[in-house]
Write a protein that holds these residues in place. Structure first.
Motif, short mmCIF file in Angstrom:
data_model
loop_
_atom_site.label_atom_id
_atom_site.label_comp_id
_atom_site.label_asym_id
_atom_site.label_seq_id
_atom_site.Cartn_x
_atom_site.Cartn_y
_atom_site.Cartn_z
N GLY A 1 -17.83 4.45 -13.78
CA GLY A 1 -18.29 4.99 -12.52
C GLY A 1 -18.31 6.50 -12.53
N PRO A 2 -18.56 7.10 -11.39
CA PRO A 2 -18.59 8.57 -11.30
C PRO A 2 -17.18 9.15 -11.40
CG PRO A 2 -18.82 7.62 -9.12
CD PRO A 2 -18.86 6.47 -10.09
N PRO A 3 -17.04 10.36 -11.93
CA PRO A 3 -15.72 10.99 -11.99
C PRO A 3 -15.23 11.34 -10.59
CG PRO A 3 -17.41 12.54 -12.65
CD PRO A 3 -18.09 11.21 -12.50
N PRO A 4 -13.90 11.40 -10.40
CA PRO A 4 -13.35 11.67 -9.06
C PRO A 4 -13.32 13.16 -8.74
CG PRO A 4 -11.57 11.31 -10.59
CD PRO A 4 -12.85 11.08 -11.37
N THR A 5 -14.48 13.80 -8.79
CA THR A 5 -14.58 15.22 -8.47
C THR A 5 -14.73 15.37 -6.95
OG1 THR A 5 -16.97 15.15 -8.77
CG2 THR A 5 -15.64 15.75 -10.68
N GLN B 1 1.21 15.78 -3.07
CA GLN B 1 2.50 15.14 -3.35
C GLN B 1 2.48 14.45 -4.71
OE1 GLN B 1 2.31 13.17 0.69
NE2 GLN B 1 4.53 13.27 0.40
N MET B 2 1.36 13.78 -5.02
CA MET B 2 1.26 13.08 -6.29
C MET B 2 1.20 14.06 -7.46
SD MET B 2 -1.19 9.82 -5.53
CE MET B 2 -2.46 10.74 -4.69
N VAL B 3 0.53 15.18 -7.27
CA VAL B 3 0.45 16.19 -8.32
C VAL B 3 1.83 16.75 -8.63
CG1 VAL B 3 -0.39 18.50 -8.87
CG2 VAL B 3 -1.96 16.80 -7.92
N PRO C 1 -7.54 12.41 -1.87
CA PRO C 1 -6.78 11.88 -0.73
C PRO C 1 -5.82 12.92 -0.19
CG PRO C 1 -5.88 11.06 -2.80
CD PRO C 1 -7.15 11.78 -3.14
N GLU C 2 -5.38 12.74 1.04
CA GLU C 2 -4.50 13.71 1.69
C GLU C 2 -3.19 13.87 0.94
OE1 GLU C 2 -3.92 12.57 5.72
OE2 GLU C 2 -6.02 12.88 6.31
N GLU C 3 -2.74 12.79 0.29
CA GLU C 3 -1.45 12.83 -0.39
C GLU C 3 -1.54 13.35 -1.82
OE1 GLU C 3 -3.18 8.67 -0.99
OE2 GLU C 3 -2.99 10.11 0.66
N ARG D 1 0.83 -1.20 0.00
CA ARG D 1 0.00 0.00 0.00
C ARG D 1 0.87 1.25 0.00
NH1 ARG D 1 -2.02 2.78 4.33
NH2 ARG D 1 -1.29 1.11 5.72
N PRO D 2 0.60 2.21 -0.90
CA PRO D 2 1.45 3.40 -1.01
C PRO D 2 1.62 4.14 0.32
CG PRO D 2 -0.02 3.28 -2.88
CD PRO D 2 -0.46 2.21 -1.93
N ALA D 3 2.88 4.44 0.64
CA ALA D 3 3.23 5.25 1.81
C ALA D 3 4.03 6.45 1.31
CB ALA D 3 4.05 4.42 2.81
N PHE D 4 3.55 7.64 1.61
CA PHE D 4 4.06 8.83 0.93
C PHE D 4 5.16 9.59 1.68
CE2 PHE D 4 0.42 7.89 -1.53
CZ PHE D 4 0.73 8.34 -2.79
N ASN D 5 5.66 9.05 2.76
CA ASN D 5 6.77 9.70 3.45
C ASN D 5 8.09 9.12 2.92
OD1 ASN D 5 8.33 11.13 5.28
ND2 ASN D 5 8.03 9.65 6.93
N PHE D 6 8.55 9.64 1.78
CA PHE D 6 9.75 9.08 1.16
C PHE D 6 10.74 10.19 0.80
CE2 PHE D 6 6.46 9.43 -2.14
CZ PHE D 6 7.06 10.31 -3.03
#
Length: 279
Positions: A121-125, A137-139, A132-134, A73-78
């Motif tokens: 499915g529905p768009p992620p608006t 960072q992903m952007v 998500p909180e991260e 599972r992705p962990a974003f403290n890297f």
């Protein structure tokens, strides 16, 4: 061993992660504990630190709009050096981003018959699914490596996505008893080339047109994508008929959502290039 990971250690665990990911995507069994012990031997790191580092690699890949191992599972403290190491591995292995084996297996020309129904499915608006909180960072990662441009340049991926949507449109009309309309579906980008502002001309069961622009990624649903000035102009001119179908998680389990004009109501549009003319 404590302290920051060296480039050599990062390269070792990233290479091992991609070896596991290749097995994971292909459905081949592999032993995580055995691989962990091998990385321990080559890096001097502990079992727990290696497990967490693999989760960090999943986070980097998510930011890059790529597949990752579901068991990590992705962990974003890297550290930023890990991000660089993943990008370095991808640069050294360009065939990884170019692969379309799984996509080709579900295409109409593969010989495997009609693909399974496409999940839409529905768009992620913000109203449908709070980010998500991260996300920030992903952007940052996505912009730094311009994953939208990468997907746009991957012609094989784009073509496979269009073919998948084409099959979905045809099966939907056939299921509705509109064989006549199913026969009229036109793969515009394939037959007429790019420039129309949409890829597929299809129909609603009641006969109304569906002018579909397809955007495909192997990443998650919020992976950025590129859209041209012409596509935006056509979307505005044909608001009632134009729609964007966003395919994601394409290589493993294709899923999709639809966006209709005005696109500004769903996504943030950012100019990424300019035309330069001499004075």
């Amino acid at each position: 061993m404590a302290g920051a990971w060296t480039d050599e250690q990062n390269d070792a665990i990233v290479a091992d992660y991609f070896a596991m990911l290749a097995d994971d995507v292909a459905g081949r069994p592999y032993n995580k504990a055995e691989r962990n012990r091998a990385v321990q031997a080559s890096t001097g790191r502990t079992r727990g630190s290696i497990e967490y580092k693999n989760r960090n690699i999943s986070a980097v890949l998510k930011g890059l709009g790529e597949e990752w191992i579901a068991g990590y599972r992705p962990a974003f403290n890297f550290q930023s050096s890990l991000e660089v190491a993943v990008a370095r591995w991808l640069d050294r292995n360009p065939e990884w981003l170019a692969r379309t084996t799984r996509a080709a297996a579900i295409s109409l020309g593969s010989g495997y018959g009609e693909p399974p129904p496409l999940w839409i499915g529905p768009p992620p608006t913000h109203s449908n699914a709070p980010p998500p909180e991260e996300l920030e960072q992903m952007v940052v990662i996505a912009r730094k490596y311009d994953v939208g441009a990468r997907d746009a340049r991957n012609r094989a991926l784009g073509r496979a996505g269009e073919e998948r949507v084409l099959a979905h449109e045809r099966s939907t009309l056939l299921a509705a008893g509109r064989t006549d309309l199913a026969r009229q579906i036109r793969w515009v980008s394939d037959v007429d080339g790019d420039g129309a502002g949409y890829d597929i001309r299809s129909f609603e069961p009641d006969g109304r047109e569906r002018l579909i622009e397809v955007k495909t990624t192997n990443g998650w649903e919020r992976t950025p994508f590129h859209i041209t000035r012409n596509e935006l102009a056509i979307a505005e001119a044909y608001r009632d008929d134009w729609l964007l179908v966003r395919l994601w998680n394409f290589a493993r389990d294709p899923r999709a959502f639809e966006l209709r004009p005005p696109l500004e109501a769903h996504v943030s549009l950012m100019a990424t290039s300019y035309q330069a003319s001499f004075l």
